[in-house]
Scaffold this motif. Structure first.
Motif, PDB file in Angstrom:
ATOM      1  N   ILE A  39      22.777  -9.201  -5.662  1.00  0.00           N
ATOM      2  CA  ILE A  39      24.092  -8.903  -5.071  1.00  0.00           C
ATOM      3  C   ILE A  39      23.973  -8.831  -3.543  1.00  0.00           C
ATOM      4  CG2 ILE A  39      25.893  -7.143  -4.864  1.00  0.00           C
ATOM      5  CD1 ILE A  39      25.403  -6.513  -7.848  1.00  0.00           C
ATOM      6  N   ILE A  40      22.928  -8.153  -3.048  1.00  0.00           N
ATOM      7  CA  ILE A  40      22.710  -8.079  -1.596  1.00  0.00           C
ATOM      8  C   ILE A  40      22.488  -9.473  -1.034  1.00  0.00           C
ATOM      9  CG2 ILE A  40      21.137  -7.276   0.208  1.00  0.00           C
ATOM     10  CD1 ILE A  40      20.647  -4.770  -1.467  1.00  0.00           C
ATOM     11  N   PHE A  41      21.706 -10.291  -1.736  1.00  0.00           N
ATOM     12  CA  PHE A  41      21.407 -11.661  -1.304  1.00  0.00           C
ATOM     13  C   PHE A  41      22.696 -12.469  -1.148  1.00  0.00           C
ATOM     14  CE2 PHE A  41      20.247 -16.075  -1.954  1.00  0.00           C
ATOM     15  CZ  PHE A  41      19.034 -16.216  -1.282  1.00  0.00           C
ATOM     16  N   LEU A  42      23.568 -12.412  -2.142  1.00  0.00           N
ATOM     17  CA  LEU A  42      24.814 -13.188  -2.098  1.00  0.00           C
ATOM     18  C   LEU A  42      25.786 -12.629  -1.062  1.00  0.00           C
ATOM     19  CD1 LEU A  42      25.337 -13.780  -5.935  1.00  0.00           C
ATOM     20  CD2 LEU A  42      24.534 -15.428  -4.227  1.00  0.00           C
ATOM     21  N   THR A  43      25.849 -11.301  -0.951  1.00  0.00           N
ATOM     22  CA  THR A  43      26.713 -10.684   0.066  1.00  0.00           C
ATOM     23  C   THR A  43      26.270 -11.084   1.459  1.00  0.00           C
ATOM     24  OG1 THR A  43      27.107  -8.776  -1.379  1.00  0.00           O
ATOM     25  CG2 THR A  43      27.598  -8.494   0.965  1.00  0.00           C
ATOM     26  N   LEU A  44      24.969 -11.059   1.682  1.00  0.00           N
ATOM     27  CA  LEU A  44      24.414 -11.440   2.976  1.00  0.00           C
ATOM     28  C   LEU A  44      24.666 -12.919   3.275  1.00  0.00           C
ATOM     29  CD1 LEU A  44      22.850 -10.347   5.370  1.00  0.00           C
ATOM     30  CD2 LEU A  44      20.734 -10.707   4.111  1.00  0.00           C
ATOM     31  N   SER A  45      24.590 -13.752   2.250  1.00  0.00           N
ATOM     32  CA  SER A  45      24.891 -15.180   2.430  1.00  0.00           C
ATOM     33  C   SER A  45      26.309 -15.362   2.949  1.00  0.00           C
ATOM     34  CB  SER A  45      24.743 -15.930   1.095  1.00  0.00           C
ATOM     35  OG  SER A  45      23.427 -15.852   0.613  1.00  0.00           O
ATOM     36  N   PHE A  46      27.247 -14.623   2.365  1.00  0.00           N
ATOM     37  CA  PHE A  46      28.636 -14.701   2.808  1.00  0.00           C
ATOM     38  C   PHE A  46      28.784 -14.195   4.243  1.00  0.00           C
ATOM     39  CE2 PHE A  46      32.647 -12.444   3.459  1.00  0.00           C
ATOM     40  CZ  PHE A  46      33.548 -13.494   3.313  1.00  0.00           C
ATOM     41  N   MET A  47      28.153 -13.061   4.551  1.00  0.00           N
ATOM     42  CA  MET A  47      28.299 -12.448   5.883  1.00  0.00           C
ATOM     43  C   MET A  47      27.755 -13.361   6.976  1.00  0.00           C
ATOM     44  SD  MET A  47      27.327  -8.498   4.978  1.00  0.00           S
ATOM     45  CE  MET A  47      27.752  -7.825   6.585  1.00  0.00           C
ATOM     46  N   PHE A  59      11.595 -11.491  18.162  1.00  0.00           N
ATOM     47  CA  PHE A  59      11.415 -12.658  17.294  1.00  0.00           C
ATOM     48  C   PHE A  59      12.539 -12.846  16.278  1.00  0.00           C
ATOM     49  CE2 PHE A  59       7.125 -12.366  18.943  1.00  0.00           C
ATOM     50  CZ  PHE A  59       6.744 -13.687  19.044  1.00  0.00           C
ATOM     51  N   SER A  60      13.202 -11.764  15.887  1.00  0.00           N
ATOM     52  CA  SER A  60      14.250 -11.880  14.870  1.00  0.00           C
ATOM     53  C   SER A  60      15.655 -11.977  15.447  1.00  0.00           C
ATOM     54  CB  SER A  60      14.201 -10.672  13.916  1.00  0.00           C
ATOM     55  OG  SER A  60      13.031 -10.697  13.148  1.00  0.00           O
ATOM     56  N   ALA A  61      15.816 -11.666  16.727  1.00  0.00           N
ATOM     57  CA  ALA A  61      17.170 -11.675  17.291  1.00  0.00           C
ATOM     58  C   ALA A  61      17.219 -12.347  18.653  1.00  0.00           C
ATOM     59  CB  ALA A  61      17.710 -10.245  17.375  1.00  0.00           C
ATOM     60  N   ALA A  62      16.652 -11.731  19.683  1.00  0.00           N
ATOM     61  CA  ALA A  62      16.844 -12.203  21.058  1.00  0.00           C
ATOM     62  C   ALA A  62      16.398 -13.653  21.253  1.00  0.00           C
ATOM     63  CB  ALA A  62      16.101 -11.286  22.033  1.00  0.00           C
ATOM     64  N   ILE A  63      15.154 -13.956  20.906  1.00  0.00           N
ATOM     65  CA  ILE A  63      14.624 -15.304  21.152  1.00  0.00           C
ATOM     66  C   ILE A  63      15.314 -16.357  20.276  1.00  0.00           C
ATOM     67  CG2 ILE A  63      12.550 -16.757  21.001  1.00  0.00           C
ATOM     68  CD1 ILE A  63      10.930 -14.305  21.884  1.00  0.00           C
ATOM     69  N   PRO A  64      15.422 -16.152  18.932  1.00  0.00           N
ATOM     70  CA  PRO A  64      16.099 -17.170  18.118  1.00  0.00           C
ATOM     71  C   PRO A  64      17.552 -17.406  18.515  1.00  0.00           C
ATOM     72  CG  PRO A  64      14.854 -15.688  16.723  1.00  0.00           C
ATOM     73  CD  PRO A  64      14.857 -15.081  18.087  1.00  0.00           C
ATOM     74  N   LEU A 117       6.292  -2.396   8.905  1.00  0.00           N
ATOM     75  CA  LEU A 117       7.387  -1.430   8.996  1.00  0.00           C
ATOM     76  C   LEU A 117       7.787  -0.909   7.617  1.00  0.00           C
ATOM     77  CD1 LEU A 117       9.567  -3.247  11.704  1.00  0.00           C
ATOM     78  CD2 LEU A 117       8.088  -1.248  12.036  1.00  0.00           C
ATOM     79  N   GLU A 118       6.830  -0.860   6.712  1.00  0.00           N
ATOM     80  CA  GLU A 118       7.110  -0.417   5.349  1.00  0.00           C
ATOM     81  C   GLU A 118       7.538   1.047   5.293  1.00  0.00           C
ATOM     82  OE1 GLU A 118       7.010  -1.416   1.935  1.00  0.00           O
ATOM     83  OE2 GLU A 118       7.408  -3.343   2.864  1.00  0.00           O
ATOM     84  N   ASP A 119       7.065   1.856   6.254  1.00  0.00           N
ATOM     85  CA  ASP A 119       7.272   3.301   6.161  1.00  0.00           C
ATOM     86  C   ASP A 119       8.529   3.792   6.889  1.00  0.00           C
ATOM     87  OD1 ASP A 119       6.089   2.529   8.518  1.00  0.00           O
ATOM     88  OD2 ASP A 119       4.954   4.386   8.777  1.00  0.00           O
ATOM     89  N   ILE A 120       9.352   2.873   7.433  1.00  0.00           N
ATOM     90  CA  ILE A 120      10.608   3.313   8.036  1.00  0.00           C
ATOM     91  C   ILE A 120      11.777   2.561   7.388  1.00  0.00           C
ATOM     92  CG2 ILE A 120       9.494   3.909  10.211  1.00  0.00           C
ATOM     93  CD1 ILE A 120      10.721   1.483  11.479  1.00  0.00           C
ATOM     94  N   SER A 121      12.952   3.151   7.486  1.00  0.00           N
ATOM     95  CA  SER A 121      14.116   2.654   6.739  1.00  0.00           C
ATOM     96  C   SER A 121      14.674   1.364   7.325  1.00  0.00           C
ATOM     97  CB  SER A 121      15.219   3.720   6.735  1.00  0.00           C
ATOM     98  OG  SER A 121      15.796   3.811   8.035  1.00  0.00           O
ATOM     99  N   PRO A 122      15.422   0.595   6.513  1.00  0.00           N
ATOM    100  CA  PRO A 122      16.087  -0.607   7.030  1.00  0.00           C
ATOM    101  C   PRO A 122      17.016  -0.313   8.202  1.00  0.00           C
ATOM    102  CG  PRO A 122      16.108  -0.622   4.642  1.00  0.00           C
ATOM    103  CD  PRO A 122      15.579   0.722   5.052  1.00  0.00           C
ATOM    104  N   ALA A 171      24.740  -6.681  12.927  1.00  0.00           N
ATOM    105  CA  ALA A 171      24.273  -5.309  12.702  1.00  0.00           C
ATOM    106  C   ALA A 171      24.188  -4.972  11.215  1.00  0.00           C
ATOM    107  CB  ALA A 171      25.184  -4.329  13.437  1.00  0.00           C
ATOM    108  N   ILE A 172      25.332  -5.009  10.534  1.00  0.00           N
ATOM    109  CA  ILE A 172      25.349  -4.641   9.111  1.00  0.00           C
ATOM    110  C   ILE A 172      24.545  -5.642   8.283  1.00  0.00           C
ATOM    111  CG2 ILE A 172      26.840  -4.309   7.100  1.00  0.00           C
ATOM    112  CD1 ILE A 172      28.994  -3.299   9.034  1.00  0.00           C
ATOM    113  N   ALA A 173      24.654  -6.932   8.631  1.00  0.00           N
ATOM    114  CA  ALA A 173      23.918  -7.955   7.880  1.00  0.00           C
ATOM    115  C   ALA A 173      22.411  -7.757   7.992  1.00  0.00           C
ATOM    116  CB  ALA A 173      24.306  -9.347   8.389  1.00  0.00           C
ATOM    117  N   LEU A 174      21.919  -7.375   9.163  1.00  0.00           N
ATOM    118  CA  LEU A 174      20.474  -7.186   9.325  1.00  0.00           C
ATOM    119  C   LEU A 174      19.963  -5.937   8.615  1.00  0.00           C
ATOM    120  CD1 LEU A 174      19.783  -8.389  12.979  1.00  0.00           C
ATOM    121  CD2 LEU A 174      19.025  -9.442  10.841  1.00  0.00           C
TER     122      LEU A 174
END
Length: 299
Positions: free
Chosen positions: A7-15, A74-79, A178-183, A229-232
């Motif tokens: 469900i998260i995968f499909l919601t994120l695809s839409f967003m 690497f995940s936001a600014a540069i791309p 970053l396994e030990d901190i929240s999304p 923001a919400i999508a990430l």
């Protein structure tokens, strides 16, 4: 992969797919770089609000700020900057195919540097998915020929490929360091850092003196709040849950949503190539996610 993950995968695809609509509205008025900069800045502002509402997430950011800096770059600014440069001369079809290479790069990085094993079924699924994207976007992909054809677009295409590498690196760093901190903490820390990097880009490239419509302002705010923001937050949750390769397989599905949204919202054509390509992509995505209908029914 659980039903919740799907469900998260499909919601994120839409967003992320609807971000193409926002781009179509906002980029002509702001310009590519100003729009990309404002997108990250608005996303960073939203995540500051998240941190005020969730003080516990600030601790994780302080502990992991160095790694979050890498993820933000690497995940936001540069791309975002690289894809903005590329979008100035490379059409949407080519960009979609290049972006679809992200899960293959993620899988390569995961297996080479982090000893994450990929099943042959998943590798086959990725290859089938990329073929599906090529079929889906074939009309745009091969639209430019001759002197102004793809041969003259190698450098801009290189920018997009580097952007795809950035997404893949960011996803793997998130999963392994970053396994030990929240999304929420991951998203807030990385986007706030990325927004500081993009602030001078937005200021320098902002179209001062131009009359920016409310529609364009609405598009850049919406893409920052919802498609960034919400999508990430969702994406970082997905990376933690199913791994970087399967999470970034979302780039295979995004063109399907984008074409469907274009058909219903913008009145764009929907041809047989789009339908065939979509079916091929769905088959490839099913394999690459290693889905099982039985496990989904039980989850």
């Amino acid at each position: 992969m659980s039903r919740r993950d799907l469900i998260i995968f499909l919601t994120l695809s839409f967003m992320w797919s609807i971000s193409f609509i926002f781009y179509r509205i906002g980029v002509p008025e702001f310009g590519s770089l100003a729009f990309a900069g404002l997108r990250v800045i608005f996303a960073g502002l939203v995540m500051i609000v998240f941190l005020f509402l969730s003080p516990k997430d600030r601790i994780g950011i302080r502990k992991k700020w160095k790694v979050l800096t890498i993820v933000g770059l690497f995940s936001a600014a540069i791309p975002f900057m690289l894809f903005s440069f590329s979008a100035q001369s490379v059409n949407a079809g080519v960009l979609a195919v290049l972006n679809a290479a992200v899960p293959m790069m993620s899988g390569f990085i995961a297996s080479t540097f982090f000893n994450e094993k990929l099943a042959k079924k998943q590798i086959l699924g990725l290859i089938i998915g990329v073929i599906g994207v090529v079929i889906l976007m074939s009309e745009n992909l091969f639209a430019e020929q001759g002197a102004n054809g793809l041969g003259s677009k190698l450098l801009p295409m290189g920018y997009a490929l580097l952007g795809a590498v950035g997404y893949a690196v960011g996803a793997n760093v998130t999963r392994n360091y970053l396994e030990d901190i929240s999304p929420v903490a991951i998203t807030a820390g990385s986007l706030i850092i990325a927004s500081l990097v993009m602030l001078p880009v937005a200021i320098y490239n902002f179209p001062y003196g131009a009359s920016i419509s409310l529609r364009a302002w609405g598009s850049v705010i919406c893409i920052g709040v919802f498609s960034t923001a919400i999508a990430l937050v969702f994406m970082n949750q997905l990376i933690k849950s199913i791994g970087p390769m399967r999470a970034t397989s979302i780039t295979l599905v995004i063109p399907i949503f984008a074409i469907v949204l274009g058909y219903f919202l913008l009145g764009e054509a929907l041809d047989i190539g789009a339908i065939i390509g979509s079916v091929v992509i769905l088959i490839g995505t099913y394999l690459s996610l290693n889905l099982s209908f039985n496990s989904l029914a039980k989850s």
